[in-house]
Design an enzyme around this catalytic site. Structure first.
Site, PDB file in Angstrom:
ATOM      1  N   PRO A 136       0.829  -1.217   0.000  1.00  0.00           N
ATOM      2  CA  PRO A 136       0.000   0.000   0.000  1.00  0.00           C
ATOM      3  C   PRO A 136       0.862   1.265   0.000  1.00  0.00           C
ATOM      4  O   PRO A 136       0.490   2.273  -0.592  1.00  0.00           O
ATOM      5  CB  PRO A 136      -0.801  -0.117   1.302  1.00  0.00           C
ATOM      6  CG  PRO A 136      -0.826  -1.589   1.602  1.00  0.00           C
ATOM      7  CD  PRO A 136       0.447  -2.153   1.075  1.00  0.00           C
ATOM      8  N   ILE A 346      -9.512   6.544 -34.703  1.00  0.00           N
ATOM      9  CA  ILE A 346      -9.884   6.063 -36.038  1.00  0.00           C
ATOM     10  C   ILE A 346     -11.309   5.496 -36.031  1.00  0.00           C
ATOM     11  O   ILE A 346     -12.066   5.655 -36.989  1.00  0.00           O
ATOM     12  CB  ILE A 346      -8.854   5.017 -36.540  1.00  0.00           C
ATOM     13  CG1 ILE A 346      -7.534   5.720 -36.872  1.00  0.00           C
ATOM     14  CG2 ILE A 346      -9.377   4.227 -37.735  1.00  0.00           C
ATOM     15  CD1 ILE A 346      -6.370   4.808 -37.191  1.00  0.00           C
ATOM     16  N   GLU A 372       5.094  -4.031 -13.291  1.00  0.00           N
ATOM     17  CA  GLU A 372       6.502  -4.431 -13.484  1.00  0.00           C
ATOM     18  C   GLU A 372       7.401  -3.239 -13.782  1.00  0.00           C
ATOM     19  O   GLU A 372       8.272  -3.283 -14.640  1.00  0.00           O
ATOM     20  CB  GLU A 372       6.622  -5.499 -14.579  1.00  0.00           C
ATOM     21  CG  GLU A 372       5.684  -6.651 -14.304  1.00  0.00           C
ATOM     22  CD  GLU A 372       6.315  -8.018 -14.350  1.00  0.00           C
ATOM     23  OE1 GLU A 372       7.538  -8.114 -14.471  1.00  0.00           O
ATOM     24  OE2 GLU A 372       5.560  -8.986 -14.244  1.00  0.00           O
ATOM     25  N   GLU A 376       8.264   5.847 -15.544  1.00  0.00           N
ATOM     26  CA  GLU A 376       9.228   6.752 -14.893  1.00  0.00           C
ATOM     27  C   GLU A 376      10.420   5.936 -14.368  1.00  0.00           C
ATOM     28  O   GLU A 376      11.577   6.322 -14.530  1.00  0.00           O
ATOM     29  CB  GLU A 376       8.579   7.521 -13.738  1.00  0.00           C
ATOM     30  CG  GLU A 376       7.564   8.573 -14.163  1.00  0.00           C
ATOM     31  CD  GLU A 376       6.207   7.974 -14.539  1.00  0.00           C
ATOM     32  OE1 GLU A 376       5.982   6.769 -14.309  1.00  0.00           O
ATOM     33  OE2 GLU A 376       5.373   8.728 -15.071  1.00  0.00           O
TER      34      GLU A 376
END
Ligand SMILES: Cc1cc2nc3c(=O)[nH]c(=O)nc-3n(C[C@H](O)[C@H](O)[C@H](O)COP(=O)(O)OP(=O)(O)OC[C@H]3O[C@@H](n4cnc5c(N)ncnc54)[C@H](O)[C@@H]3O)c2cc1C
Length: 392
Positions: A136, A346, A372, A376
């Protein structure tokens, strides 16, 4: 062993790799695709589709044959992840979490008893694995994790909480990292194999998400959970290198999944652009639409080259290729997001309707920019490797 660099220009696939692509694509399109939108509407985890993966040996592509798997090479594993993600990102995640994070760590650091206990059931689909890393308080700065492991007679006691855990509700095995000494930061981190169904004090709770409901992301709480000595993976305090190795393969497979999703956006848009009419002509004849299609195709090819090169480097014997893994993950996840965005444009308003698949790809791709390692983090890692500030 040959020099990995000497093989880096060979991007061609072998006949066997092409056959794997054809087989997985055909199976995913015929048996998985018809179910995905229904499960999406019901917000249901695709548990019933997992046996279809095991029929083709797709649950153990990183597990050697002697442990019941179907490993041939790392690139083939990437192709499987790519093709499965092109159709269903949750099933692709089942394959990649079980193989990259759990199985690869057990293969590299597990005892023979751990290999025999877990690898055959992972490969057959009897054991679904999850990875409990994020907390958390944060998922990027894992060295500062708060979940603790305390030595006790015959094992360890785990206390703490992990969040956004994929597959947790259905998992039979958790790859967990916890710290044995917060003061030691990453040197205190230790890896464990935990069997949730036999662990008193372990609770799994829903995390309500605005989207991605089919993924069943969960919070896993460890309330004085006893893990026997046999659950220690590797050595005490050596969990960080185990985690690094796991994420190295994990980022390869996530990047391959992003290529699959980016490719799917192209595959959906080409026929639509040929058929949809505006101003008396197919929208694909407008240069502004062509510009988007062209950018989408280039992005997916750029990303695929980075991913395949990484697979080839690993197959040539490079155990860790962390800078290349970060590059592949960063660029491929961006390609998946950008292709989904252009794809929706599109399709016009239909891009956001339930009638078409393209809108669903956007938030799935966005999730892959976070999991994963965020973009950044990878941007920072690439620069640090390049500057020599980091070697592993
Ligand atoms: C669909 C999905 C599935 C997931 N599955 C799993 C799973 O199975 N197991 C698991 O353990 N986790 C899982 N996660 C969690 C994921 O790994 C984390 O969300 C991720 O690592 C980022 O952690 P965080 O969300 O706590 O963000 P934080 O670490 O709190 O970061 C917040 C923001 O700050 C940025 N930031 C942090 N540090 C830096 C820095 N040094 N420089 C610049 N920017 C920085 C981040 O990039 C991000 O933008 C999943 C997430 C998603 C969305």
């Amino acid at each position: 062993m040959s020099d990995p660099l000497a093989r880096m220009m060979d991007f061609d696939l072998s006949p066997e790799q092409r056959e794997v692509r054809r087989t997985v694509r055909a199976m995913a399109e015929s048996k998985i695709l018809p179910e995905v939108e229904r499960l999406e509407r019901e917000g249901r985890y695709p548990l019933e589709l997992i046996p279809k993966l095991s029929e083709l040996g797709l649950l153990g592509p990183m597990i050697p044959e002697r442990y019941g798997g179907s490993f041939t090479d790392v690139l083939t594993y990437g192709i499987i992840c790519e093709e499965m993600a092109r159709i269903d990102w949750v099933l692709a995640s089942v394959i990649s979490v079980s193989n990259s994070l759990a199985a690869s760590s057990i293969l590299a650091h597990g005892s023979e008893a751990q290999k025999e206990r877990y690898l055959p059931p992972i490969a057959s689909g009897q054991c679904l694995a999850s990875a409990c890393l994020t907390e958390p308080g944060g998922g990027t700065d894992l060295a500062r994790m708060q979940t603790t492991a305390e030595r006790t007679e015959g094992g360890y006691v785990l206390r703490g909480s992990k969040v956004f855990i994929s597959h947790a509700q259905h998992a039979d095995l958790f790859f967990v990292v916890a710290t044995m000494d917060r003061q030691k930061a990453h040197r205190g981190v230790t890896a464990f194999l935990v069997e949730p169904k036999h662990s008193e004090g372990l609770r799994i709770g829903d995390i309500p998400m605005r989207t991605l409901r089919r993924d069943n992301l969960a919070e896993v709480s460890f309330d004085d959970v006893f893990v026997p000595d046999e659950g220690l993976l590797g050595e005490e305090g050596r969990g960080f290198p185990i985690l690094g190795g796991a994420l190295d393969v994990g980022r390869f497979s996530v990047a391959a999944r992003c290529v699959g999703q980016a490719q799917r956006a192209v595959d959906l848009c080409l026929p639509y652009a040929r058929e949809r009419q505006a101003f008396g002509q197919a929208i694909g004849e407008f240069q502004l639409i062509q510009q988007k299609l062209s950018a989408m195709i280039c992005r997916v090819e750029q990303a695929r080259l980075l991913v395949y090169r990484l697979g080839r480097m690993k197959d040539a014997g490079l155990g860790r290729a962390s800078m290349e893994a970060s590059m592949a993950k960063l660029m491929a996840s961006r390609a998946a997001v950008d292709n989904a965005l252009d794809g929706i444009q599109i399709f016009g308003a239909y891009g956001l309707s339930e009638e078409y698949e393209i809108g669903r790809l956007l938030l799935e791709a966005k999730a892959l920019e976070l999991g994963e390692g965020t973009s950044e983090l990878h941007t920072k890692l690439i620069a640090e490797y390049a500057l020599g500030l980091r070697t592993q």
